[in-house]
Write an enzyme that holds these catalytic residues in place. Sequence first.
Site, mmCIF file in Angstrom:
data_model
loop_
_atom_site.group_PDB
_atom_site.id
_atom_site.type_symbol
_atom_site.label_atom_id
_atom_site.label_comp_id
_atom_site.label_asym_id
_atom_site.label_seq_id
_atom_site.Cartn_x
_atom_site.Cartn_y
_atom_site.Cartn_z
ATOM 1 N N GLU A 131 8.643 15.267 16.935
ATOM 2 C CA GLU A 131 9.184 15.109 15.589
ATOM 3 C C GLU A 131 8.567 16.151 14.657
ATOM 4 O OE1 GLU A 131 10.232 11.379 12.700
ATOM 5 O OE2 GLU A 131 8.203 11.422 13.517
ATOM 6 N N CYS A 182 12.946 10.087 8.951
ATOM 7 C CA CYS A 182 12.702 9.631 10.320
ATOM 8 C C CYS A 182 13.975 9.582 11.151
ATOM 9 C CB CYS A 182 12.023 8.261 10.307
ATOM 10 S SG CYS A 182 12.964 6.975 9.463
ATOM 11 N N GLU A 185 8.282 0.498 12.007
ATOM 12 C CA GLU A 185 9.365 1.489 12.003
ATOM 13 C C GLU A 185 8.691 2.843 12.073
ATOM 14 O OE1 GLU A 185 11.462 4.353 11.382
ATOM 15 O OE2 GLU A 185 11.360 3.810 9.256
ATOM 16 N N LYS A 196 0.845 -1.198 0.000
ATOM 17 C CA LYS A 196 0.000 0.000 0.000
ATOM 18 C C LYS A 196 0.875 1.240 0.000
ATOM 19 C CE LYS A 196 -1.743 2.610 3.050
ATOM 20 N NZ LYS A 196 -1.633 3.925 2.343
#
Length: 482
Positions: free
Chosen positions: A386, A287, A253, A179
Amino acid sequence: MLEYDSLLFIGGKLAATASTSVIEIHSAATEELIGRTPEASPADVDAAVGAARRAFDDPKGWSTWEPRARARVLEQFATELEARADEITRRVSQQNGMPITTAAMLESALPATVFRYYADLVRITDVEETRHGLLGGRAQVRRTPLGVVAAIVPWNYPNLVTAFKMAPALAAGCTVVLKPSPETVLDSYVMAEAAQSAGIPDGVINIVPGGASTGSYLVSHPGVDKVTFTGSTAVGRQIAATCGDLLRPVTLELGGKSAAIILDDADLMSNLEGLFQIALLNNGQTCVANGRILVPRSRYEETLDVLCALVSGASVGDPLDPQTQIGPLVSARHRARVEGYIAKGVEEGARLVTGGGRPRELAKGWFVEPTLFADVGPESTIAQEEIFGPVLAVIPYDDVDDAVRIANNTKYGLAGTIWTSDEKRGEELSRRVRSGTVGINYFMLDPVAPFGGIKASGLGRELGPEGLDACLQTQSVYFATT
């Protein structure tokens, strides 16, 4: 403009879908509409999982092939991807704003390397062994492919993360339902074309683009045997809950808020390129980006001058221009999110050294100036959350113990770096950093080593032999005779 008229890659071909939902893809640099694809419906996901299931369960299918045979096909797949590298690179850069030189390396060249690595690895991996029993018999221990793997990938590195998930799964003998994120779906059609040309059997790879509802339906689908996801921690928690309820293996992750520890003996001028990569790679939409820069008070102003020159001197512009170092962010919505963090930094008292706005010379595109904050408190919002954009927070520390405390003072644990003229000193310090990965004067994910995080940065590991192990399950067979 690229238009895929109601076609999705399912069962080895571009198949018609009855879905009336459309994904519109815009250029991050010009804001213009550059493509349309269908958004997969639940019926499309059913078809994709069904095709993957049949391909896996076939008595002569992919899961039963000799590892060397699968390896040959994976190598051909890598070759076909390389043949389409220019098109993949261009599409990724247009969609998410990644500078094209970065995309050429990380979205075209490195994915092919990952597929070749797993082709080589599966050739030499023993999947059966015999153990002499303690009770008079013997046991045969087998590692068999898990089954149908649902792989959900983000928009920031769509092809690289796909390779992280798909290469070990295919090498192990699993089949995959991929996806892609709706922001970066156009490149997945190039991957489908490469899969066809490489001779990957029908149903082994299936692609169902869509948003959150598509992903949720896929994660909970009864025909799926394992889920692997890269994305936000919030969504990862939801996926973990679903997989926990289903007792379904999952690899996650997730987010990060990593720190670069600059030691008092660091030679910054010799490491400018490395510092730029860990801080601002892919416009900060990474990330593992080290958004927190920890600097000893004894070298604070000197280091701040170096970082200010690095950030303010970065070339901002068209991601298709090879000279561009910082491109636009992926969407208007994401830009607004990043700008909100910049405003929060100012509001909470951090010193804005450079950047903080939109480039005046760029009227179109979702650009944000590379931004540097100084005198950032370790507990402040921009030091703890973040941001996922070109925003750096410089934090002073007193001594090495203080630096370790600040670096570990986060809910995340994905990546980190240490900068020093003494590699041994850096190695020793790395043992104190609570993070799944640490770089010393360097950071680059390597296919041979496991990658993943601790705490809120995820579960499980990708890459290395560990990535292959995550796609296998163990079966023991007992024999009465020795």
